[in-house]
Design an enzyme around this catalytic site. Structure first.
Site, PDB file in Angstrom:
ATOM      1  N   GLU A  32      -8.113  -2.452  -4.794  1.00  0.00           N
ATOM      2  CA  GLU A  32      -6.712  -2.383  -5.229  1.00  0.00           C
ATOM      3  C   GLU A  32      -5.993  -3.723  -5.058  1.00  0.00           C
ATOM      4  O   GLU A  32      -4.761  -3.766  -5.091  1.00  0.00           O
ATOM      5  CB  GLU A  32      -5.951  -1.277  -4.476  1.00  0.00           C
ATOM      6  CG  GLU A  32      -6.563   0.107  -4.556  1.00  0.00           C
ATOM      7  CD  GLU A  32      -6.581   0.738  -5.953  1.00  0.00           C
ATOM      8  OE1 GLU A  32      -6.110   0.084  -6.918  1.00  0.00           O
ATOM      9  OE2 GLU A  32      -7.093   1.858  -6.077  1.00  0.00           O
ATOM     10  N   HIS A  35      -1.342   1.220   1.064  1.00  0.00           N
ATOM     11  CA  HIS A  35      -1.768   2.361   0.246  1.00  0.00           C
ATOM     12  C   HIS A  35      -2.529   3.365   1.107  1.00  0.00           C
ATOM     13  O   HIS A  35      -3.420   2.971   1.859  1.00  0.00           O
ATOM     14  CB  HIS A  35      -2.674   1.848  -0.882  1.00  0.00           C
ATOM     15  CG  HIS A  35      -3.392   2.915  -1.639  1.00  0.00           C
ATOM     16  ND1 HIS A  35      -2.748   3.956  -2.284  1.00  0.00           N
ATOM     17  CD2 HIS A  35      -4.716   3.110  -1.883  1.00  0.00           C
ATOM     18  CE1 HIS A  35      -3.640   4.724  -2.872  1.00  0.00           C
ATOM     19  NE2 HIS A  35      -4.847   4.249  -2.647  1.00  0.00           N
ATOM     20  N   HIS A  67      -3.824   7.874   1.443  1.00  0.00           N
ATOM     21  CA  HIS A  67      -4.128   9.135   0.752  1.00  0.00           C
ATOM     22  C   HIS A  67      -3.616  10.317   1.585  1.00  0.00           C
ATOM     23  O   HIS A  67      -4.419  11.120   2.071  1.00  0.00           O
ATOM     24  CB  HIS A  67      -5.647   9.280   0.573  1.00  0.00           C
ATOM     25  CG  HIS A  67      -6.286   8.280  -0.336  1.00  0.00           C
ATOM     26  ND1 HIS A  67      -7.665   8.195  -0.508  1.00  0.00           N
ATOM     27  CD2 HIS A  67      -5.758   7.327  -1.142  1.00  0.00           C
ATOM     28  CE1 HIS A  67      -7.944   7.231  -1.379  1.00  0.00           C
ATOM     29  NE2 HIS A  67      -6.809   6.672  -1.767  1.00  0.00           N
ATOM     30  N   GLU A  70      17.883  12.828   7.054  1.00  0.00           N
ATOM     31  CA  GLU A  70      17.944  11.354   7.070  1.00  0.00           C
ATOM     32  C   GLU A  70      17.043  10.701   6.024  1.00  0.00           C
ATOM     33  O   GLU A  70      17.011   9.471   5.922  1.00  0.00           O
ATOM     34  CB  GLU A  70      17.654  10.845   8.483  1.00  0.00           C
ATOM     35  CG  GLU A  70      18.734  11.382   9.418  1.00  0.00           C
ATOM     36  CD  GLU A  70      18.898  10.642  10.714  1.00  0.00           C
ATOM     37  OE1 GLU A  70      18.172   9.684  10.968  1.00  0.00           O
ATOM     38  OE2 GLU A  70      19.791  11.048  11.474  1.00  0.00           O
ATOM     39  N   HIS A  98      -3.748  11.134  -6.309  1.00  0.00           N
ATOM     40  CA  HIS A  98      -4.463  10.035  -5.643  1.00  0.00           C
ATOM     41  C   HIS A  98      -3.832   9.662  -4.299  1.00  0.00           C
ATOM     42  O   HIS A  98      -4.472   9.793  -3.265  1.00  0.00           O
ATOM     43  CB  HIS A  98      -4.527   8.830  -6.595  1.00  0.00           C
ATOM     44  CG  HIS A  98      -5.270   7.662  -6.030  1.00  0.00           C
ATOM     45  ND1 HIS A  98      -5.968   6.765  -6.802  1.00  0.00           N
ATOM     46  CD2 HIS A  98      -5.432   7.230  -4.756  1.00  0.00           C
ATOM     47  CE1 HIS A  98      -6.541   5.858  -6.029  1.00  0.00           C
ATOM     48  NE2 HIS A  98      -6.220   6.114  -4.783  1.00  0.00           N
TER      49      HIS A  98
HETATM   50  P1  13P Z   1     -11.106   0.281  -1.398  1.00  0.00           P
HETATM   51  O1  13P Z   1     -12.160   0.758  -0.453  1.00  0.00           O
HETATM   52  O2  13P Z   1     -11.686  -0.608  -2.478  1.00  0.00           O
HETATM   53  O3  13P Z   1      -9.927  -0.329  -0.699  1.00  0.00           O
HETATM   54  O4  13P Z   1     -10.581   1.558  -2.201  1.00  0.00           O
HETATM   55  C1  13P Z   1     -10.012   2.641  -1.533  1.00  0.00           C
HETATM   56  C2  13P Z   1      -8.945   3.288  -2.329  1.00  0.00           C
HETATM   57  O5  13P Z   1      -8.161   4.026  -1.777  1.00  0.00           O
HETATM   58  C3  13P Z   1      -8.849   3.030  -3.787  1.00  0.00           C
HETATM   59  O6  13P Z   1      -7.653   3.494  -4.319  1.00  0.00           O
HETATM   60 ZN    ZN Z   2      -6.739   5.077  -3.095  1.00  0.00          ZN
END
Ligand code: 13P
Ligand code: ZN
Length: 272
Positions: A116, A140, A142, A170, A211
Site C-alpha cells: 500500500e 491502515h 483491518h 464525543e 477491507h
Molecule cells: P502488506 O503486507 O503489503 O502491507 O499488505 C497488507 C494489507 O493490508 C493490504 O491492504
Molecule cells: Zn489492507
C-alpha cells in the site's frame, strides 16, 4: 545511534504492538508509515546504507522528494515488528522527482515496503501540504466492526459519518469533518491511492469497503486514537443493531449545541 532505540522507532513499535493486541492485524493485515523529521534522520545517519536500487513508487509525490519514511514491510506481521524491527520494517528515501524510492535500512531478511506504499505516500503528500508539515503518520488497519458495517450500511460518507457520530457523544469532536468511504477496489495500486487521496483532502478517516480503514495523524497517538475511536463507534453500532436497533439517539440540535460548546467546525452537511 541504534535506529531501534530512536524515539520515532519506539513510537512506531508501540503502535504496531498495541494495534495487534486490539485484533486489527491478522497475519500481515494492515500497514504503517511515518515521515521522519530531518533531525531524527540526522541522528541515525551513520546507520543508513546508500540506496542500492531505485524502485517505482507507482504514483507521483513530488512534494515528498528527498524525504525519509519508516514503513512496515509487505507480507510482514505487525506482531513481529516489536521482536525484530530490522526485519519487518524499512526506512525508504524518496528520489528527487518523487517517483521512486530506495531502501536505506531494514528488511534485513529481504522483502519490500508495504504493497500500500502508493496510498501511504499519496496521503502523506496531501496531508503534509494541508497541515503545513505537521502530519507525519498514515495508518491502515483491518478492524472487524468497521469492516462489518460496510456490508450493511449504504456506502455513503454521510450515512457512515452520521451513524458513527451518534454512537458516542464525543465522536464529532474527534472527527468533525466526517468519514469518507470508497467502494470495494483492488488494493495495492494507484487507483485505490487516487480514490483515497481524493477523500483525504476532505477527511482524516477513509474506510475501504469490505477491507479496512486508513487514518492519519500528526503523531502515533493521534493516528492510533482515531482508528480506535472509529472502530469503537462501529462496535457500538453493531451492538445496537444486534439489540434490535436505535430506540432514541442524539438530535440534530444536540450536535449543533455540542459543536458550539466544544468550538468545533462540525461538517453540518451531514446533519441534514
Ligand atoms: P502488506 O503486507 O503489503 O502491507 O499488505 C497488507 C494489507 O493490508 C493490504 O491492504
Ligand atoms: Zn489492507
Amino acid at each position: 545511534m541504534d535506529i531501534r532505540k530512536a524515539k520515532f522507532m519506539q513510537g512506531f513499535i508501540r503502535l504496531t504492538d498495541d494495534a495487534f493486541k486490539k485484533g486489527w492485524h491478522e497475519r500481515n493485515g494492515g500497514n504503517l508509515s511515518y515521515r521522519i523529521k530531518s533531525e531524527e534522520i540526522e541522528a541515525v545517519k551513520t546507520e543508513l546504507n546508500p540506496v542500492g536500487e531505485w524502485f517505482d513508487i507507482g504514483t507521483n509525490v513530488p512534494s515528498l522528494a528527498g524525504e525519509y519514511f519508516l514503513v512496515t514491510g509487505s507480507g510482514k506481521y505487525m506482531r513481529n515488528v516489536i521482536l525484530a524491527p530490522q526485519d519487518n520494517t524499512a526506512i525508504v528515501k524518496i528520489n528527487e522527482k518523487g517517483e521512486k524510492y530506495g531502501i536505506v535500512w531494514g528488511l534485513e531478511q529481504g522483502g519490500q515496503p508495504t504493497s500500500e506504499l502508493p496510498t501511504h505516500l499519496a496521503n502523506h503528500a496531501i496531508k503534509k501540504d494541508l497541515t503545513q508539515g505537521r502530519n507525519r503518520v498514515i495508518y491502515h488497519a483491518h478492524p472487524a466492526n468497521t469492516i462489518a458495517l460496510t456490508f450493511v450500511l449504504p456506502l455513503e460518507d454521510k450515512i457512515f459519518t452520521r451513524e458513527l457520530w451518534e454512537m458516542a457523544t464525543e465522536n464529532p469532536v474527534i472527527f468533525p469533518e466526517g468519514i469518507g468511504i470508497t467502494p470495494w477496489m483492488v488494493p495495492g495500486g494507484k487507483a485505490i491511492a487516487d480514490a483515497t487521496g481524493k477523500l483525504m483532502k476532505k477527511y482524516r478517516v477513509v474506510i475501504w469497503a469490505h477491507h479496512g480503514m486508513f487514518v492519519c495523524g500528526d503523531d502515533f497517538d493521534e493516528a492510533f486514537g482515531l482508528m480506535d475511536t472509529v472502530e469503537k463507534a462501529a462496535s457500538i453500532y453493531v451492538k445496537v443493531r444486534a439489540m434490535g436497533g436505535k430506540q432514541q439517539t442524539i438530535s440534530k440540535q444536540g450536535f449543533l449545541d455540542l459543536a458550539r460548546e466544544f468550538d468545533i467546525d462540525l461538517n453540518t452537511e451531514f446533519l441534514e
